[in-house]
Enzyme design. Structure first.
Site, PDB file in Angstrom:
ATOM      1  N   ALA A 103     -39.038 -17.839 -34.466  1.00 45.79           N
ATOM      2  CA  ALA A 103     -39.766 -17.557 -35.714  1.00 45.79           C
ATOM      3  C   ALA A 103     -39.059 -16.461 -36.515  1.00 45.79           C
ATOM      4  O   ALA A 103     -38.958 -16.543 -37.744  1.00 45.79           O
ATOM      5  CB  ALA A 103     -41.200 -17.161 -35.413  1.00 45.79           C
ATOM      6  N   GLY A 150     -43.686 -16.008 -25.226  1.00 43.43           N
ATOM      7  CA  GLY A 150     -44.337 -17.294 -25.008  1.00 43.43           C
ATOM      8  C   GLY A 150     -44.654 -18.076 -26.261  1.00 43.43           C
ATOM      9  O   GLY A 150     -44.895 -19.274 -26.199  1.00 43.43           O
ATOM     10  N   SER A 162     -42.639 -18.085 -28.918  1.00 47.20           N
ATOM     11  CA  SER A 162     -41.375 -18.246 -29.596  1.00 47.20           C
ATOM     12  C   SER A 162     -41.226 -17.399 -30.839  1.00 47.20           C
ATOM     13  O   SER A 162     -40.931 -17.880 -31.937  1.00 47.20           O
ATOM     14  CB  SER A 162     -41.104 -19.701 -29.938  1.00 47.20           C
ATOM     15  OG  SER A 162     -39.735 -19.767 -30.231  1.00 47.20           O
ATOM     16  N   SER A 163     -41.415 -16.113 -30.646  1.00 50.27           N
ATOM     17  CA  SER A 163     -41.180 -15.194 -31.754  1.00 50.27           C
ATOM     18  C   SER A 163     -39.697 -15.124 -32.065  1.00 50.27           C
ATOM     19  O   SER A 163     -39.319 -14.869 -33.209  1.00 50.27           O
ATOM     20  CB  SER A 163     -41.719 -13.807 -31.417  1.00 50.27           C
ATOM     21  OG  SER A 163     -41.272 -13.413 -30.151  1.00 50.27           O
ATOM     22  N   ASP A 177     -38.583 -24.986 -30.007  1.00 49.52           N
ATOM     23  CA  ASP A 177     -39.275 -23.917 -30.735  1.00 49.52           C
ATOM     24  C   ASP A 177     -39.073 -24.044 -32.241  1.00 49.52           C
ATOM     25  O   ASP A 177     -40.022 -24.034 -33.021  1.00 49.52           O
ATOM     26  CB  ASP A 177     -38.733 -22.542 -30.298  1.00 49.52           C
ATOM     27  CG  ASP A 177     -38.825 -22.346 -28.801  1.00 49.52           C
ATOM     28  OD1 ASP A 177     -39.666 -23.011 -28.178  1.00 49.52           O
ATOM     29  OD2 ASP A 177     -38.039 -21.540 -28.259  1.00 49.52           O
TER      30      ASP A 177
END
Ligand code: GLA
Length: 391
Positions: free
Chosen positions: A126, A120, A122-123, A168
């Site tokens: 990242a 949720g 947006s790892s 994201d």
């Protein structure tokens, strides 16, 4: 010292040379819009992903993650053509996309550490951006922010196979502390709207459901296809020119065309289009509310976005829907919704800091009453807005 630096030392018996960081993001309004070239709002938060690393002159990339078991390895010029269905696929894809633009010589060894549970925030974007940042650093190349966003989106779309847009990556890249990112994903034009001096104070609460997810295994792509099918059908009903299916976006369809022909669409496609058009409108109204410091309106629009994601976009696990319901009736919460795609993961809320304690207590109490088995897995994190990678 960060855990990833400690782990690096344990594995390689020497210190990491550098640590790169990329924040997570939230999207209070503008969900399920980017893949069809809509507008979004977003903020980066003060939690994210660290990568402790050292260059490897032989071109090998060797990565471990504190969150996943398997160590992954590939060469910057020989990325496997097919994904391997593990956590490092996003990074293999990103290496391939970057090396198609810039010749890469140097690899790296590294350890990745995420500060919050997965889902949720947006790892995945990242982790790609933090990795690209390090890979660019060791290869002495300086792509533009937009090129890095494109490499990351292409890796997701073409290598991993998720039909996501650029929400994201853009939030994690462009955001600035105490500003709202307002981005048009069709033109790539964006504005960083400062927090108005009269705006009430706020914090960002992350209510993590305790259930983790991957987009690849969700109905994410099917929803995108449904929306695109609606756009294709509307273009045909209206006698508009249209090209390839994959290149057709709801953004190409004027609102009047939708209003005129909507009843001809299959019911589910109509719902997806309804979400898209109303969300487009909410983003524009939300950006104006933020501009004049009207957090109450902004928050209400975020709640409405959450409602539309449940009933029009038809996402949300029982856990996330329960969390959303609890949030809508908790004092001190301006607004909020599922964070991200909404299949599992977490909800985000903009909260009044004066209510922080009571909010945490009552959300936890009500949620765990509904899902006692998630005790120990459910968690709450209070965050602030933060700078993105390029700020
Ligand atoms: C995921 C995708 C984004 C966006 C959101 C939903 O985070 O990666 O591109 O579509 O879901 O708004």
């Amino acid at each position: 010292m960060l855990h990833c630096q400690e782990r690096f030392f344990e594995i390689y018996h020497r210190e990491a040379e550098a640590v790169a960081f990329c924040p997570y993001r939230i999207c209070p309004i503008g969900a399920h819009s980017d893949h069809n070239l809509g507008k979004i709002t977003g903020l980066a938060i003060d939690k994210g992903i660290h990568l402790a690393y050292r260059p490897k002159q032989n071109g090998v990339v060797e990565l471990s993650s504190l969150q996943f078991d398997k160590r992954a390895q590939w060469h910057v010029r020989e990325v496997p053509r097919e994904k391997e269905n593990d956590w490092a696929d996003y990074l293999r894809g990103a290496t391939m996309k970057l090396s198609a633009r810039y010749p890469l010589q140097v690899g790296l060894s590294g350890v990745i550490e995420g500060t919050l549970p997965i889902g949720g925030l947006s790892s995945s974007a990242a982790v790609v951006l933090v990795f690209l940042k390090a890979l660019c650093q060791v290869n002495h190349i300086q792509p533009t922010p937009l090129e890095l966003i494109q490499c990351s989106v292409e890796a997701e779309n073409q290598y991993v196979g998720v039909s996501s847009g650029k929400l994201d990556q853009s939030c994690e890249m462009y955001s600035r502390k105490d500003h709202l990112l307002y981005l048009d994903t069709k033109t790539d034009q964006y504005e960083l709207i400062p927090t108005h001096p009269d705006m009430k104070p706020y914090r960002i609460a992350i209510f993590f459901s305790g259930v983790e997810r991957t987009l690849a295994g969700s109905k994410f792509n099917m929803r995108v296809d449904e929306l695109r099918s609606a756009a294709y059908a509307l273009a045909a009903y209206a006698g508009m020119d249209y090209g390839k299916f994959q290149e057709t976006n709801m953004r190409d369809i004027p609102r009047q065309v939708y209003d005129h022909f909507r009843d001809r669409l299959p019911h589910t496609w109509q719902l997806r289009a309804e979400h898209w058009f109303t969300e487009f409108d909410r983003v524009e109204r939300g950006a104006e509310a933020w501009r004049r410091g009207d957090l109450a309106t902004f928050g209400r629009l975020s709640f409405e976005s959450g409602w539309s994601s449940i009933y029009n976009w038809e996402t949300g696990s029982p856990e996330l829907k329960t969390l959303y319901d609890i949030m809508t009736r908790t004092d001190g919460i301006y607004g909020g919704r599922f964070s991200g795609a909404g299949f599992k993961g977490c909800c985000m809320a903009l909260i009044d800091p004066a209510f922080e304690e009571s909010i945490c207590q009552s959300v936890a109490r009500e949620y765990l009453k509904a899902f006692p088995q998630l005790e120990g897995k459910f968690s709450i994190h209070i965050c602030q807005s933060a700078d993105g990678v390029m700020a």
